[in-house]
Design a protein around this motif. Structure first.
Motif, PDB file in Angstrom:
ATOM      1  N   LEU A  23      39.749  31.865  47.449  1.00 25.45           N
ATOM      2  CA  LEU A  23      38.778  31.728  46.361  1.00 25.45           C
ATOM      3  C   LEU A  23      38.607  30.260  45.986  1.00 25.45           C
ATOM      4  O   LEU A  23      37.481  29.796  45.744  1.00 25.45           O
ATOM      5  CB  LEU A  23      39.229  32.528  45.140  1.00 25.45           C
ATOM      6  N   LEU A  24      39.707  29.528  45.949  1.00 26.26           N
ATOM      7  CA  LEU A  24      39.641  28.103  45.635  1.00 26.26           C
ATOM      8  C   LEU A  24      38.911  27.331  46.738  1.00 26.26           C
ATOM      9  O   LEU A  24      38.154  26.395  46.458  1.00 26.26           O
ATOM     10  CB  LEU A  24      41.048  27.543  45.439  1.00 26.26           C
ATOM     11  N   ALA A  34      42.287  37.928  42.611  1.00 24.28           N
ATOM     12  CA  ALA A  34      42.773  36.841  41.754  1.00 24.28           C
ATOM     13  C   ALA A  34      41.623  36.157  41.028  1.00 24.28           C
ATOM     14  O   ALA A  34      41.679  34.968  40.731  1.00 24.28           O
ATOM     15  CB  ALA A  34      43.537  35.823  42.607  1.00 24.28           C
ATOM     16  N   PHE A  35      40.569  36.927  40.737  1.00 25.50           N
ATOM     17  CA  PHE A  35      39.369  36.323  40.164  1.00 25.50           C
ATOM     18  C   PHE A  35      39.568  35.855  38.728  1.00 25.50           C
ATOM     19  O   PHE A  35      38.773  35.065  38.233  1.00 25.50           O
ATOM     20  CB  PHE A  35      38.208  37.320  40.255  1.00 25.50           C
ATOM     21  N   GLY A  36      40.592  36.354  38.067  1.00 22.44           N
ATOM     22  CA  GLY A  36      40.865  35.913  36.708  1.00 22.44           C
ATOM     23  C   GLY A  36      41.952  34.860  36.639  1.00 22.44           C
ATOM     24  O   GLY A  36      42.391  34.492  35.544  1.00 22.44           O
ATOM     25  N   ALA A  37      42.364  34.347  37.784  1.00 21.42           N
ATOM     26  CA  ALA A  37      43.454  33.369  37.817  1.00 21.42           C
ATOM     27  C   ALA A  37      43.062  32.082  37.087  1.00 21.42           C
ATOM     28  O   ALA A  37      41.943  31.595  37.246  1.00 21.42           O
ATOM     29  CB  ALA A  37      43.828  33.050  39.263  1.00 21.42           C
ATOM     30  N   PRO A  38      43.981  31.515  36.287  1.00 21.77           N
ATOM     31  CA  PRO A  38      43.683  30.259  35.578  1.00 21.77           C
ATOM     32  C   PRO A  38      43.274  29.137  36.528  1.00 21.77           C
ATOM     33  O   PRO A  38      42.418  28.323  36.190  1.00 21.77           O
ATOM     34  CB  PRO A  38      45.007  29.938  34.869  1.00 21.77           C
ATOM     35  N   LEU A  45      41.562  29.353  39.281  1.00 22.41           N
ATOM     36  CA  LEU A  45      40.176  29.515  39.688  1.00 22.41           C
ATOM     37  C   LEU A  45      39.237  29.109  38.549  1.00 22.41           C
ATOM     38  O   LEU A  45      38.229  28.422  38.779  1.00 22.41           O
ATOM     39  CB  LEU A  45      39.910  30.956  40.111  1.00 22.41           C
ATOM     40  N   LYS A  46      39.547  29.541  37.333  1.00 18.09           N
ATOM     41  CA  LYS A  46      38.715  29.171  36.189  1.00 18.09           C
ATOM     42  C   LYS A  46      38.684  27.662  35.999  1.00 18.09           C
ATOM     43  O   LYS A  46      37.633  27.073  35.732  1.00 18.09           O
ATOM     44  CB  LYS A  46      39.245  29.849  34.922  1.00 18.09           C
TER      45      LYS A  46
END
Length: 391
Positions: A93-94, A159-163, A165-166
């Motif tokens: 995702l990153l 892991a879309f809510g991972a800090p 990623l945000k």
């Protein structure tokens, strides 16, 4: 050699089988997109899309999910050499964010910054990437949202809510320094609409259709192009005539139609939302239906170069192209306008005429007061005194 390999892949039995399975979604995936997606998606992807269709997901949502999924599969294959994993690890995702949101200034100094050249070339070869520069933040967020939805529908947790990623998204958006682009650079207000209507003032079937389409789309609250394309005769219902001036019982009566919208971008079919069409747009719509001998099915249909009216509805993209073609005929720059300009133009015109925001929202069906109010705020700034201290 690469071209031969790609040709063999597109002609493989697995691709043909997936294309046949996607035939079940032909109302959602046009034929040309079906074949391309069959080559990009896996068997599990196709099964997921078919499951979503059977669950009653809206056509526009499903079409967007299929398009995003095809892009993600192609990007992952090029970036990692492997199909898209489920669930996606946080590192992937990153990587997606890093490949799509990057700093143009840094890229000029370091060619390795951002999306690798071979990944970019591969996406362009598949006609999945056209624009230069980093992606729009909204596009990246939408694809991540689609990725997250598809992950949940597979019964998995990503892991879309991972800090991390945000944080990466926030920093990448800031670094890319890309201004937000309006869906239509200019709003189609009443003065612009008048020019477009003049451009289709003939009596050919295509003129009658486009005249009715533009009036209906604008006057019904600035309908989205997907809503215009999906409109069916069964969604129309005659209402009692209304007075031109509601406060004057002697004012002339005007024809009135209600339009049932069913499922839209911000509603569900269960909500049974409807809007009203009053006066001249009603007459234009009924003239088109009568001349085209349309008694049921799609309201706005394809017309060939000889004037033959098809049974099939226009696509949302066709609605956009019709507006741009009429802009060009009216002497306007088509690049400045899109179908969304009818929606923004409706609210801008309502603001200019002093119509209260809640009343305009009843017709436009905006759910977000903030979004709808932005058009009113812009109108107030242009008409107000604050920017006129020195003139």
């Amino acid at each position: 050699m690469v071209d031969n390999h790609r040709a063999a892949y597109f002609d493989s039995p697995a691709v043909h089988r997936r294309a046949e399975e996607l035939d079940a979604l032909d109302a959602i995936l046009p034929f040309d997109r079906r074949d391309r997606l069959a080559a990009l998606l896996t068997d599990d992807d196709v099964a997921t899309l078919k499951h979503l269709a059977s669950e009653g997901m809206g056509e526009n949502t499903l079409r967007a999910l299929a398009s995003d999924l095809g892009y993600l599969e192609a990007w992952c294959q090029l970036a990692t050499g492997s199909p898209l994993p489920w669930p996606a690890p946080e590192a992937l995702l990153l990587k997606f964010v890093a490949h799509h949101l990057w700093d143009p200034v840094k890229r000029a100094e370091d060619p390795a910054h951002g999306m690798p050249a071979e990944v970019e070339a591969g996406l362009r070869a598949e006609r999945l990437l056209r624009a230069d520069g980093p992606h729009a933040p909204g596009t990246v967020r939408r694809r991540l949202t689609s990725w997250s939805i598809l992950t949940r529908w597979r019964g998995l947790t990503g892991a879309f809510g991972a800090p991390s990623l945000k944080s990466a998204l926030r920093l990448a958006v800031k670094a890319s320094n890309r201004p937000r682009q309006r869906k239509s650079k200019k709003a189609v207000t009443v003065d612009i609409l008048a020019k477009l209507l003049q451009a289709c003032a003939g009596d050919r079937p295509v003129d009658l259709r486009d005249h009715a389409l533009l009036l209906t789309a604008f006057a019904s609250g600035g309908r989205r192009r997907s809503e215009v394309a999906a409109l069916r005769v069964e969604d129309l219902a005659d209402e009692e005539p209304v007075r031109a001036d509601p406060s004057d019982k002697t004012s002339p009566p005007l024809p009135c139609l209600s339009i049932r919208l069913g499922r839209t971008k911000t509603t569900t079919a269960d909500e049974n939302e409807h809007v009203l069409l009053i006066g001249r747009p009603v007459a234009a719509l009924k003239t088109w239906l009568a001349e085209a001998l349309i008694k049921d099915g799609p309201v706005f249909r394809r017309i060939d170069q000889w004037g033959n009216i098809d049974l099939r509805a226009l696509t949302p993209q066709s609605v956009n192209l019709i507006l741009k073609a009429r802009c060009e005929q009216a002497g306007l720059d088509p690049a400045l306008f899109s179908a969304h300009g009818l929606r923004s133009g409706y609210l801008t015109e309502a603001a200019n005429r002093g119509i209260p925001l809640p009343e305009a929202m009843q017709q436009s069906l905006h759910k977000s007061v903030t979004q709808a109010a932005s058009y009113y705020n812009n109108a107030e700034r242009r008409n107000g005194r604050a920017a006129r201290l020195i003139v």
